[in-house]
Design a protein around this motif. Structure first.
Motif, PDB file in Angstrom:
ATOM      1  N   ALA A 224     -64.035  17.622  66.530  1.00 25.35           N
ATOM      2  CA  ALA A 224     -63.124  17.679  65.260  1.00 25.35           C
ATOM      3  C   ALA A 224     -63.724  16.567  64.304  1.00 25.35           C
TER       4      ALA A 224
ATOM      5  N   ALA B 221     -67.982  16.907  60.216  1.00 22.95           N
ATOM      6  CA  ALA B 221     -68.491  18.076  59.897  1.00 22.95           C
ATOM      7  C   ALA B 221     -67.442  19.273  60.392  1.00 22.95           C
TER       8      ALA B 221
ATOM      9  N   GLU C 146     -79.090  11.803  59.887  1.00 24.42           N
ATOM     10  CA  GLU C 146     -77.441  11.597  60.859  1.00 24.42           C
ATOM     11  C   GLU C 146     -76.644  10.858  58.955  1.00 24.42           C
TER      12      GLU C 146
ATOM     13  N   PHE D 153     -78.505   8.527  51.549  1.00 25.87           N
ATOM     14  CA  PHE D 153     -77.618   8.052  52.123  1.00 25.87           C
ATOM     15  C   PHE D 153     -77.478   6.437  51.608  1.00 25.87           C
TER      16      PHE D 153
ATOM     17  N   SER E  56     -75.867   2.390  52.285  1.00 28.69           N
ATOM     18  CA  SER E  56     -75.315   0.743  53.348  1.00 28.69           C
ATOM     19  C   SER E  56     -74.823  -0.004  52.081  1.00 28.69           C
TER      20      SER E  56
END
Ligand SMILES: Cc1cc2nc3c(=O)[nH]c(=O)nc-3n(C[C@H](O)[C@H](O)[C@H](O)COP(=O)(O)OP(=O)(O)OC[C@H]3O[C@@H](n4cnc5c(N)ncnc54)[C@H](O)[C@@H]3O)c2cc1C
Ligand code: HEM
Lengths: 412, 463
Positions: free
Chosen positions: B20, B23, B311, B343, B345
């Motif tokens: 939960a 996604a 990830e 991605f 950062s």
């Protein structure tokens, strides 16, 4: 029947200034339009414009543009100063814009624009009070035109007592950027514009010097004292940046306000809603930037490599026009694009451009227009258009009414 | 028949989502948005409603946001049964049942696995238990680390200089806390961006006062008499005294609960097809079990149908939406998950973004800006094509390079750009470590390839 070979000329033709949108619709049928040898490549659909504004093979450099042989729309302004960052490519562009930004916005100066809110409201109130007993005014001359210069003065830090002098130089300078005025006014005007430019330059230089010695909280002081990793701007860089802010933020804002009032008067229901709820101004202004963008196109780009757009190869060195106003009404991007609808959930317009040159002054321009339109809506009693369409300026790029006569029953 | 079944499924079926978080939540919302009216159950072992992780290593550590206030905004009402604070412990594919830690069982018609990953702990358990040794994956982890940083540690040691570790180091420096970073590779971010870009990241750390130790491994964590960590021993025999140690050695997929279920699940995640349907251990695709997010491993058409484990925040969202859509659709209406890996950062004041799959690249070209200025666009090439790009403080150009990747644009990049410097004319080795060696936390993991695509074959040994 219109032939394709004349589309570009029709767009620049003054006869179509009041309503260029049917021409843009026709443009979009040939998304990469190249009508004649040596002429510009005209891009008109939303996604292509957006892509080219993020394409590193597209240059804004004044020198590249000159090499491409500037056309009627894409001539570099002659300010007598080194090119400002709107006419530079990275890394020079990025460095100057970063320094300017550290004096103008977050993270270094997050409150610069928001802190002007009260001041902007006061200027607007002053201008509207100034209508006095008149029941009919030209909104351009009496309101839209004086507003942005005053704002820029305050932003830069021009002392109040100097504002009238400053304005007296700026007016001919800004007017001289308009091809129509240049054409009509002749040699005398050109001379006085040149003089105004010199005087303005000298005045600003004096002010910069003063701020170098005695910094205040204003933008000029921050520009000369910027201590970031990029260092400070040179005197010439400060001057050309100051003039850029002045020019880029002037006619554009005038047009946004004039186009805005015109559009609201043509959509009385929305004008009524804005009067009742000033918060609607945020969406009204965004939708205006889509529906009637003050900068209709960006004609100052060239490509420095062969590029392919929708299967058409645009050869290296070509001039490219990005017709923002056509992209803003691209049905591929916006449902029912010809409708003025501030309730759209998604108004990602191209009105401020996009990519690294996207409008530097956008937060200020938004705030100026929101306050101006909300206040006009609130204070004018029963406003009406005297002439529809109003007379337009010659300029096809910075498009807007030359005059906007409105009648009303009084001030609230 | 099939149409009837789907109609019924959409009307009164039972869909269970395990995991939960990002996604799981986005999948649930998509199911409802697409008209699923049956029962929806979300099972999560954390006691919290779904929250966002990226701020945990950024704003939260700096005290600009509270770990308790990173809840994910809900896009719509989802009318679900929430089973929070209870883990799924098993899956029975035949009976279509999920077993829970509290002994309950939940039946499903369609199952979505979104159990993500967890931080790889320090391998020596006793040392890992020392007070002051932390990992950073959950909101509780972040709250604890924040408290430790606030209490003014003499020094923090970060083990592993991937994105997460580097962000922690950046937060420490911003707070004026002395920090040592120990990294096995020659530079930070090497697993994700390669050695050439890693060198820039190394300069960035050094310049910001990080005590960066590369080509070393941590051999031991030493505790004091009352069980607090007091020093870190490195393979070069040096010892660094510290009272906080952040273990940032990448992640482990949460697939243990699937052991023995018959699904193709293991330490590398749960393999699925491009439509997000899980494979069973025989390599046969299931039709009622779907996978999304960090735990998934799925083939990507743009990258030679290699199985990618990403990830990435954006991937979790896109894959969840596709999985949810496909769960309640006919075959012909299903969509492949074709998300372009992306991605971001932020560390040491620099905004780093990438698109595509950098670790696939053998070569790198700086097409805009310059490494020395730390403002640039780097493009990665693999066998004559552009496969990825990275920007340092230049994100506005990324969209363009994304299209180049989508079009399989040729590499080396020959065209001039508005800021092409002499240093960027020649490709240089991207300098990724041998993928068969472990690195700390690449955010894209490649595995396998499909011989069907001959232009983009990936050779894991990289010879
Ligand atoms: C500190 C940090 C910083 C990050 N920064 C960035 C960034 O800057 N940019 C970026 O793109 N990405 C970033 N990420 C990655 C991003 O947060 C993840 O990609 C994203 O959270 C993946 O979502 P998910 O739902 O797939 O998995 P997760 O968020 O890992 O969620 C999985 C959930 O399932 C639960 N679970 C596991 N096993 C079970 C079980 N058996 N039963 C029930 N529940 C179970 C877990 O506890 C967890 O709540 C960062 C991650 C971290 C930790
Ligand atoms: C309604 C008002 C305005 C509109 C519609 C507008 C529109 C635009 C557009 C389309 C561009 C992009 C030009 C290009 O891509 O070449 C731009 C750039 C710019 N604008 Fe505005 N503008 C407005 C007001 C302002 C104001 C008030 C200021 C200053 C205070 C300003 C300063 C600038 C500057 C400095 C640039 C150049 C940015 C760069 O090159 O990086 N603008 N504007």
């Amino acid at each position: 029947m219109t032939t394709q070979a004349s589309l570009v000329r029709q767009i620049t033709d003054f006869a179509h200034r009041a309503d260029p949108y049917p021409l843009y619709e026709e443009l979009r049928r040939t998304p990469v339009l190249h009508e004649e040898e040596g002429g510009p490549y005209v891009i008109s659909s939303y996604y292509d414009i957006e892509a080219l504004l993020h394409d590193p093979r597209i240059s804004s450099d004044a020198a590249n543009l000159a090499a491409a042989g500037a056309d009627e729309l894409s001539q570099a302004e002659n300010t007598g100063l080194p090119p400002s960052f709107i006419r530079l490519d990275p890394p020079a562009h990025d460095r100057l814009r970063r320094i300017a930004n550290s004096a103008f916005g977050p993270p270094h100066t997050p409150r610069r624009v928001d802190d002007m809110r009260g001041e902007l409201a006061a200027i607007v109130t002053g201008l509207i009070d100034g209508f006095g007993d008149a029941r009919r005014i030209d909104l351009v001359d009496r309101f839209a035109y004086p507003f942005p210069v005053t704002v820029i003065c305050r932003l830069l830090g021009v002392p109040r007592e100097d504002e009238p002098r400053f304005r007296a130089w700026v007016d001919p300078l800004v007017a001289s950027l308009d091809p129509e005025t240049r054409e009509e006014a002749g040699a005398d005007f050109a001379k006085s514009a040149q003089e105004a430019r010199t005087q303005l330059g000298m005045y600003l230089a004096g002010l910069v010097e003063q701020r170098t010695r005695e910094p205040r909280g204003d933008l000029l002081s921050d520009l000369v004292h910027s201590r970031g990793p990029d260092g400070a701007m040179t005197m010439m860089e400060v001057l050309s940046t100051a003039v850029l802010l002045l020019i880029a933020g002037h006619e554009t804002t005038v047009n946004l306000i004039a186009n805005g009032m015109l559009t609201l008067l043509r959509h009385p229901e929305i004008l009524r809603r804005l009067r009742e709820d000033p918060r609607l101004a945020v969406n009204v202004v965004e939708e205006l930037l889509r529906y009637e963008p003050p900068v209709q196109m960006v004609p100052q780009r060239t490509c420095i490599a062969d590029i392919e757009v929708r299967g058409v190869t645009i050869p290296k060195g070509s001039r490219i026009w990005l017709v923002l106003a056509a992209g803003n009404r691209d049905p591929e991007r916006f449902p029912d694009p010809g409708r003025f609808d501030p309730d759209r959930g998604d108004i990602q317009h191209l009105g401020f451009g996009s990519g690294i040159h996207s409008c530097f002054g956008a937060p200020l321009a938004r705030l100026e227009a929101q306050i101006a339109l909300a206040e006009l809506a609130r204070r004018l009693d029963n406003p009406r258009l005297v002439q529809d369409p109003p007379p337009y300026r010659r300029n096809a790029v910075l498009r807007g009414p030359r005059h906007l006569e409105i009648a009303f029953d009084g001030l609230r | 028949m099939v149409a009837d079944y789907l109609e019924r499924l959409r009307r009164e079926g039972r869909i269970v989502i395990v995991g939960a978080s990002l996604a799981g939540l986005r999948a649930a919302e998509t199911l409802r948005a697409e008209g699923f009216a049956g029962s929806l159950t979300l099972i999560g072992d954390e006691p919290y409603e779904p929250y966002d992780r990226p701020p945990l290593s950024k704003a939260v550590l700096l005290g600009r946001a509270s770990a308790r206030h990173t809840e994910l905004p809900h896009r719509r009402e989802i009318d679900a049964k929430w089973r929070l604070g209870v883990a799924a412990t098993g899956l029975d594919l035949t009976a279509k049942r999920v077993r829970l830690a509290d002994g309950d069982e939940v039946e499903y018609d369609r199952l979505l696995i979104a159990t993500g990953v967890r931080a790889r702990p320090w391998p020596k358990e006793e040392e890992a238990r020392l007070d002051g040794v932390c990992v950073l994956r959950t909101r509780d982890d972040a709250a604890r680390l924040y408290q430790r940083l606030r209490s003014g540690p003499r020094r923090v040691v970060v083990i592993g200089a991937g994105f997460a570790g580097s962000e922690v180091a950046s937060a420490c420096r911003e707070k004026g806390i002395p920090v040592t970073v120990a990294e096995r590779a020659g530079a930070p971010l090497v697993g994700a961006l390669g050695g050439a870009i890693g060198a820039v990241a190394a300069d960035l750390q050094l310049e910001n006062g990080v005590d960066l130790r590369t080509r070393v491994t941590v051999t031991a964590l030493e505790g004091d008499a009352i069980g607090r960590v007091r020093a870190v021993h490195l393979s070069d025999e040096s010892v660094v005294e510290a009272d906080v140690v952040v273990v940032s050695l990448g992640s482990q997929r949460n697939t243990e609960w699937l052991t023995g279920s018959g699904l193709g699940a293991g330490p590398r995640g749960v393999a699925c097809d491009a439509g997000c349907r899980a494979f069973d251990f025989r390599g046969i695709v299931t039709d009622d079990v779907f996978v999304a997010g960090d735990v998934a491993r799925s083939p990507h058409a743009l990258f030679g149908y290699q199985f990618l484990s990403l990830e990435h925040w954006g991937n979790a969202v896109a894959q969840a939406e596709t999985a949810a859509h496909n769960m309640i659709c006919h075959g012909a209406d299903r969509r492949p998950h074709l998300w372009m890996p992306a991605f971001w950062s932020s560390q040491f004041g620099v905004n780093i973004k990438s698109v595509g799959v950098p670790p696939m690249g053998e070569q790198l070209m700086i097409t805009q800006g310059s490494l020395a200025e730390r403002r640039f666009v780097g493009v990665y090439g693999h066998q004559g094509r552009t496969v990825a790009a990275v920007t340092f403080d230049n994100a506005r150009w990324l969209e363009f390079y994304q299209r180049q990747i989508e079009q399989g644009a040729p590499f080396p990049v020959e065209f001039p750009t508005v800021d092409r410097r002499p240093e960027g004319r020649q490709p240089v080795p991207a300098d990724f470590p041998d993928p068969s060696l472990p690195t700390h936390g690449p955010t894209v993991t490649l595995s396998g390839y499909s011989p069907a695509d001959r232009q983009l074959v990936f050779t894991p040994a990289r010879h």
